[in-house]
Design an enzyme around this catalytic site. Structure first.
Site, PDB file in Angstrom:
ATOM      1  N   LYS A  14      13.385  -4.863 -86.683  1.00  0.00           N
ATOM      2  CA  LYS A  14      14.101  -3.631 -86.306  1.00  0.00           C
ATOM      3  C   LYS A  14      14.725  -2.931 -87.513  1.00  0.00           C
ATOM      4  O   LYS A  14      14.575  -1.733 -87.674  1.00  0.00           O
ATOM      5  CB  LYS A  14      15.227  -3.943 -85.290  1.00  0.00           C
ATOM      6  N   ARG A 128      13.999 -15.193 -94.191  1.00  0.00           N
ATOM      7  CA  ARG A 128      15.142 -14.345 -94.529  1.00  0.00           C
ATOM      8  C   ARG A 128      16.360 -15.200 -94.909  1.00  0.00           C
ATOM      9  O   ARG A 128      17.149 -14.825 -95.775  1.00  0.00           O
ATOM     10  CB  ARG A 128      15.487 -13.434 -93.340  1.00  0.00           C
ATOM     11  N   ARG A 134      22.025 -14.952 -94.911  1.00  0.00           N
ATOM     12  CA  ARG A 134      22.928 -14.461 -93.870  1.00  0.00           C
ATOM     13  C   ARG A 134      23.546 -15.642 -93.135  1.00  0.00           C
ATOM     14  O   ARG A 134      22.848 -16.600 -92.797  1.00  0.00           O
ATOM     15  CB  ARG A 134      22.143 -13.590 -92.888  1.00  0.00           C
TER      16      ARG A 134
HETATM   17  P1  ADP Z   1      19.506  -9.611 -85.217  1.00  0.00           P
HETATM   18  O1  ADP Z   1      18.797  -8.551 -84.452  1.00  0.00           O
HETATM   19  O2  ADP Z   1      18.695 -10.188 -86.314  1.00  0.00           O
HETATM   20  O3  ADP Z   1      20.140 -10.672 -84.358  1.00  0.00           O
HETATM   21  P2  ADP Z   1      21.736  -7.813 -85.985  1.00  0.00           P
HETATM   22  O4  ADP Z   1      22.013  -7.529 -87.412  1.00  0.00           O
HETATM   23  O5  ADP Z   1      21.260  -6.696 -85.152  1.00  0.00           O
HETATM   24  O6  ADP Z   1      20.715  -9.012 -86.035  1.00  0.00           O
HETATM   25  O7  ADP Z   1      23.042  -8.419 -85.291  1.00  0.00           O
HETATM   26  C1  ADP Z   1      23.750  -9.493 -85.864  1.00  0.00           C
HETATM   27  C2  ADP Z   1      24.898  -9.921 -84.944  1.00  0.00           C
HETATM   28  O8  ADP Z   1      25.818  -8.829 -84.788  1.00  0.00           O
HETATM   29  C3  ADP Z   1      24.507 -10.294 -83.516  1.00  0.00           C
HETATM   30  O9  ADP Z   1      24.069 -11.632 -83.399  1.00  0.00           O
HETATM   31  C4  ADP Z   1      25.842 -10.034 -82.783  1.00  0.00           C
HETATM   32  O10 ADP Z   1      26.771 -11.083 -83.005  1.00  0.00           O
HETATM   33  C5  ADP Z   1      26.371  -8.794 -83.471  1.00  0.00           C
HETATM   34  N1  ADP Z   1      25.892  -7.565 -82.776  1.00  0.00           N
HETATM   35  C6  ADP Z   1      25.077  -6.615 -83.291  1.00  0.00           C
HETATM   36  N2  ADP Z   1      24.849  -5.638 -82.387  1.00  0.00           N
HETATM   37  C7  ADP Z   1      25.523  -5.985 -81.261  1.00  0.00           C
HETATM   38  C8  ADP Z   1      25.678  -5.411 -79.964  1.00  0.00           C
HETATM   39  N3  ADP Z   1      25.072  -4.267 -79.624  1.00  0.00           N
HETATM   40  N4  ADP Z   1      26.450  -6.065 -79.068  1.00  0.00           N
HETATM   41  C9  ADP Z   1      27.085  -7.206 -79.383  1.00  0.00           C
HETATM   42  N5  ADP Z   1      26.967  -7.813 -80.570  1.00  0.00           N
HETATM   43  C10 ADP Z   1      26.201  -7.224 -81.504  1.00  0.00           C
END
Ligand code: ADP
Length: 195
Positions: A14, A128, A134
């Site tokens: 994404k 990653r 991360r």
């Molecule tokens: P990935 O898609 O690889 O899990 P993201 O960078 O999109 O990674 O999100 C990392 C973390 O940030 C999630 O595991 C969550 O804890 C938090 N997060 C991101 N977007 C949201 C959301 N829309 N609602 C709740 N938590 C979120």
């Protein structure tokens, strides 16, 4: 004027595609994950609250996430269109986004669903972990994030499909090929960069 969402499991690509599509359409890519990570790094009150959830692979509570997105979408750069990467992720967030958009007299154009099989997801996330380090890319947390995605976010696809908004895109293969697939699917829906 394009308003689009990118939905897909962790590791589907994404963030990578969001950056490319943001350039292509000239709209801001808004990643709630990036915004949370920025806040964690800078130890803001929001970051301090979010950190524990993120480190465990759980979602940050809707109340925090929703107000963050409502505020971000009110900024000038998002008025003419936006790409949301990683939001909404829960039904409550879908309702909040519906309300933000209807308050502004706007609507979504398309939801891009990015797919990849779970073996490939785990492989990419493990890679990653080596490159970026991360905090939430450890094996246990990766497993938890995939579970949380399946139980809380995958059902949103049906909600948006019922509205006729979903374009399902195969996220496997070269990055540029995936971008081309997305652009083609958006073109087919009349969403060109000049639209
Ligand atoms: P990935 O898609 O690889 O899990 P993201 O960078 O999109 O990674 O999100 C990392 C973390 O940030 C999630 O595991 C969550 O804890 C938090 N997060 C991101 N977007 C949201 C959301 N829309 N609602 C709740 N938590 C979120």
């Amino acid at each position: 004027m394009t308003r689009l969402l990118l939905i897909g499991p962790p590791g589907a690509g994404k963030g990578t595609q969001a950056a490319l599509l943001s350039q292509h359409f000239g709209i801001p890519a808004i990643s709630t994950g990036d915004i949370f990570r920025y806040n964690v790094k800078n130890q803001t009150p929001l970051g301090v609250e979010a950190k524990g959830f993120m480190d465990r692979g759980e979602y940050v509570p809707d109340s925090l996430t929703n107000s963050l997105v409502r505020d971000r979408l009110s900024h000038d750069d998002a008025l003419g269109g936006f790409l949301l990467d990683g939001y909404p992720r829960t039904i409550d967030q879908v309702h909040e986004l519906d309300s933000i958009l209807s308050d502004a007299g706007k609507r979504l154009d398309v939801v891009v669903q990015l797919t990849a099989d779970s073996e490939e997801l785990v492989r990419r996330l493990a890679h990653r972990a080596e490159v970026e380090g991360r905090a939430d890319d450890t094996p246990d947390v990766i497993r938890r994030r995939l579970e949380v995605y399946e139980s809380q976010t995958a059902p949103l696809i049906d909600v948006y499909a019922a509205r006729g908004l979903v374009a399902m895109i195969d996220g496997l293969g070269e990055i540029a090929d995936v971008t081309a697939r997305i652009v083609e699917a958006l073109d087919a829906r009349g969403l060109t960069k000049d639209a």
